[in-house]
Design a protein around this motif. Structure first.
Motif, PDB file in Angstrom:
ATOM      1  N   VAL B 134     -17.102 -15.529 -73.141  1.00  0.00           N
ATOM      2  CA  VAL B 134     -16.654 -16.747 -73.804  1.00  0.00           C
ATOM      3  C   VAL B 134     -15.313 -17.137 -73.206  1.00  0.00           C
ATOM      4  O   VAL B 134     -14.448 -16.290 -73.023  1.00  0.00           O
ATOM      5  N   GLU B 135     -15.167 -18.398 -72.877  1.00  0.00           N
ATOM      6  CA  GLU B 135     -13.866 -18.878 -72.421  1.00  0.00           C
ATOM      7  C   GLU B 135     -13.526 -20.072 -73.302  1.00  0.00           C
ATOM      8  O   GLU B 135     -14.153 -21.120 -73.211  1.00  0.00           O
ATOM      9  N   THR B 136     -12.567 -19.892 -74.187  1.00  0.00           N
ATOM     10  CA  THR B 136     -12.186 -21.020 -75.040  1.00  0.00           C
ATOM     11  C   THR B 136     -10.697 -21.230 -74.927  1.00  0.00           C
ATOM     12  O   THR B 136      -9.928 -20.688 -75.703  1.00  0.00           O
ATOM     13  N   ASN B 137     -10.286 -21.972 -73.933  1.00  0.00           N
ATOM     14  CA  ASN B 137      -8.889 -22.388 -73.882  1.00  0.00           C
ATOM     15  C   ASN B 137      -8.851 -23.907 -73.852  1.00  0.00           C
ATOM     16  O   ASN B 137      -9.884 -24.547 -73.705  1.00  0.00           O
ATOM     17  N   PRO B 138      -7.687 -24.496 -74.042  1.00  0.00           N
ATOM     18  CA  PRO B 138      -7.624 -25.960 -74.184  1.00  0.00           C
ATOM     19  C   PRO B 138      -8.188 -26.713 -72.991  1.00  0.00           C
ATOM     20  O   PRO B 138      -8.554 -27.882 -73.117  1.00  0.00           O
ATOM     21  N   LEU B 139      -8.269 -26.072 -71.821  1.00  0.00           N
ATOM     22  CA  LEU B 139      -8.757 -26.770 -70.644  1.00  0.00           C
ATOM     23  C   LEU B 139     -10.244 -26.598 -70.448  1.00  0.00           C
ATOM     24  O   LEU B 139     -10.922 -27.472 -69.943  1.00  0.00           O
ATOM     25  N   ARG B 140     -10.763 -25.458 -70.825  1.00  0.00           N
ATOM     26  CA  ARG B 140     -12.174 -25.175 -70.578  1.00  0.00           C
ATOM     27  C   ARG B 140     -12.774 -24.456 -71.767  1.00  0.00           C
ATOM     28  O   ARG B 140     -12.238 -23.454 -72.221  1.00  0.00           O
ATOM     29  N   GLU B 178     -23.916 -20.940 -66.981  1.00  0.00           N
ATOM     30  CA  GLU B 178     -22.700 -21.327 -67.676  1.00  0.00           C
ATOM     31  C   GLU B 178     -22.994 -22.531 -68.553  1.00  0.00           C
ATOM     32  O   GLU B 178     -23.582 -23.511 -68.096  1.00  0.00           O
ATOM     33  N   PRO B 185     -13.052 -30.371 -73.246  1.00  0.00           N
ATOM     34  CA  PRO B 185     -12.478 -31.714 -73.098  1.00  0.00           C
ATOM     35  C   PRO B 185     -13.219 -32.584 -72.086  1.00  0.00           C
ATOM     36  O   PRO B 185     -13.027 -33.792 -72.077  1.00  0.00           O
ATOM     37  N   GLU B 186     -14.056 -31.976 -71.225  1.00  0.00           N
ATOM     38  CA  GLU B 186     -14.797 -32.797 -70.268  1.00  0.00           C
ATOM     39  C   GLU B 186     -16.187 -33.137 -70.778  1.00  0.00           C
ATOM     40  O   GLU B 186     -16.972 -33.725 -70.047  1.00  0.00           O
TER      41      GLU B 186
END
Lengths: 157, 312
Positions: B134-140, B178, B185-186
């Motif tokens: 899991v990658e949950t940061n503000p960019l991705r 993925e 955000p995208e």
């Protein structure tokens, strides 16, 4: 952990740093997580510039691109640039006290993030939250720790 | 310093190409890579191979979490398990009841529309996949799942969990894929408000618990608690999948657009398994193969008043 081939030590610590960089964390922790990979590459570039060199920065940046699914070459360019700065200034940096090294590391991390930011904008993903710059501060704070830990691998025999 | 011997301690300068020259070469190399990654197709194949190489490492990196889950599961007391079993049993009963009702409703709906028989279910196939990172940061906001091209996963496949839309497949490797989450955000997903069929687009905020609806006029009819479902535009998600619930509306009189926030129904933080959907392409509820651009212009106040428009 003493002895061993220097390149092997550099490679092993870099891989461990890579794991710490990509390991999933809760959001708030991920924001403050220092860029361990950059710190490790910076350390080896300052202390033993021959062992890893530019290839270490470029290669590990490329690996990071693969793991994170970012634009291929994005982290590679940023990390190679920071590595280049560190190698050029390594004699200067080695002689400085830890505090001044931390300041340099802060600047290097900001440059690293700036390169990523520029590439993000150029490739059509302009995301400028203040959160992306936080790791530069935490990174420079943990720099003495990184020096302490990696220093053990370097000097003990 | 003795560890590193003469090999690594020899002077840095005056041997081989200079650091500056080598840096220039590396920089040009990465710029070329980035350019081709955006514009050429062969890089996709390269990425496919690299993803395959990265898969073992991804599994290794996610192993502490998996191990922790395994430990907590194997040390549960039988009381806890019995309670969970009972809860699941009740849930199955409740779901069976609602399915019985839904079959009847579908039949009735088909008859009302003048169709001979109820349409077949538009979901052709669904498969479970496990989240491995899991990658949950503000960019991705992304997760990696353990099914890939070998299991028939394709790009743009819709991914849901038990309570709502999670996201869509963004990149496929041989054994992993993925998924870009709706909160990235995208990412943008065309939605409609169930209460009044008002259509808009929900954009990810970079925060796991929030979606933004930036294209709603200040006088549009939304309020807190409204349910948002996918509208079927855009060609990825079928119509009618629950997406989010409106959590806050702010209207500033001097602004043209309202600031609307919504809370996604899927639980990214808690999920361990997700569901990948495949659709019957011929079904009316399935997403159109060649989607129109899903951008809705801001509604004009009086757009050609047509005759015989039923009042509400």
């Amino acid at each position: 952990m003493s002895g061993g081939h220097p390149r092997l030590i550099v490679l092993t610590t870099t891989i461990i740093a890579m794991v710490f960089t990509v390991i999933p964390l809760p959001t708030w922790l991920a924001i403050v997580r220092p860029a361990f990979l950059v710190l490790t590459v910076l350390y080896w570039s300052i202390m033993v510039p021959r062992a890893g060199g530019l290839l270490l920065g470029y290669g590990s940046g490329l690996a990071l691109d693969v793991f994170q699914g970012s634009l291929l070459g994005e982290h590679a360019l940023a990390l190679a640039f920071v590595t280049y700065l560190a190698i050029r200034l390594h004699l200067l940096m080695r002689a400085k006290p830890l505090f001044e090294q931390s300041l340099f590391v802060f600047a290097a991390l900001m440059v690293y993030e700036f390169v990523l930011w520029v590439i993000d904008g150029w490739s059509g993903h302009p995301l400028s939250t203040p959160a992306r710059w936080v790791h530069a501060a935490t990174g420079s704070l943990v720099w003495p720790l990184v020096v302490g830990i990696l220093g053990r691998f370097r000097t003990t025999r | 310093m003795a560890v590193f011997g003469p090999d690594v301690d020899r002077p840095l300068y005056g041997r081989g190409p200079s650091a500056g020259l080598r840096f220039t070469v590396y920089a040009l190399l990465s710029i070329a890579l980035m350019y081709y990654d955006q514009h050429a197709h062969w890089v996709q194949h390269l990425r496919y191979v690299l993803d395959a190489a990265a898969y073992p490492v991804q599994v290794a990196v996610s192993s502490p979490r998996a191990a922790w889950n395994w430990v907590t599961q194997s040390f549960q007391t039988s009381d806890v398990l019995r309670a969970e079993n009972k809860r699941l049993h009740d849930q199955v009963l409740a779901l069976e009841m609602s399915v019985v009702r839904q079959d009847a409703l579908e039949q009735e709906n088909a008859e009302l529309r003048g169709l001979r028989a109820a349409l077949p279910n538009f979901i052709k196939k669904w498969q479970l996949a496990e989240i491995i990172s899991v990658e949950t940061n503000p960019l991705r906001q992304r997760v990696v799942i353990n099914k890939g091209a070998a299991a028939g996963v394709v790009v743009n496949q819709a991914v849901v969990d038990g309570s709502g839309v999670l996201g869509q497949v963004d990149r496929v490797g041989p054994w992993s894929a993925e998924v870009i989450l709706v909160t990235d955000p995208e990412h943008a997903i065309p939605v409609e408000v169930t209460r009044n069929s008002l259509r808009s687009i929900a954009v990810g905020s970079g925060n796991t618990g929030e979606l933004l609806l930036p294209y709603l006029a200040v006088n549009s009819d939304v309020k807190g608690g409204d349910l948002l479902v996918s509208s079927g535009l855009g060609g990825v998600f079928p119509a009618g999948l629950p997406v989010a619930r409106i959590s806050g509306v702010r209207r500033e009189p001097n602004q043209l657009l309202a600031q609307v926030r919504a809370m996604p129904l899927a639980h990214v933080e808690r999920d361990r398994e997700v569901v990948l959907l495949q659709f019957e392409p011929a079904h009316p509820a399935a997403p159109a193969p060649n989607p129109p651009i899903a951008a809705e212009p801001p509604p004009t106040p009086k757009a050609a008043p047509k005759a015989a428009e039923p009042d509400e």
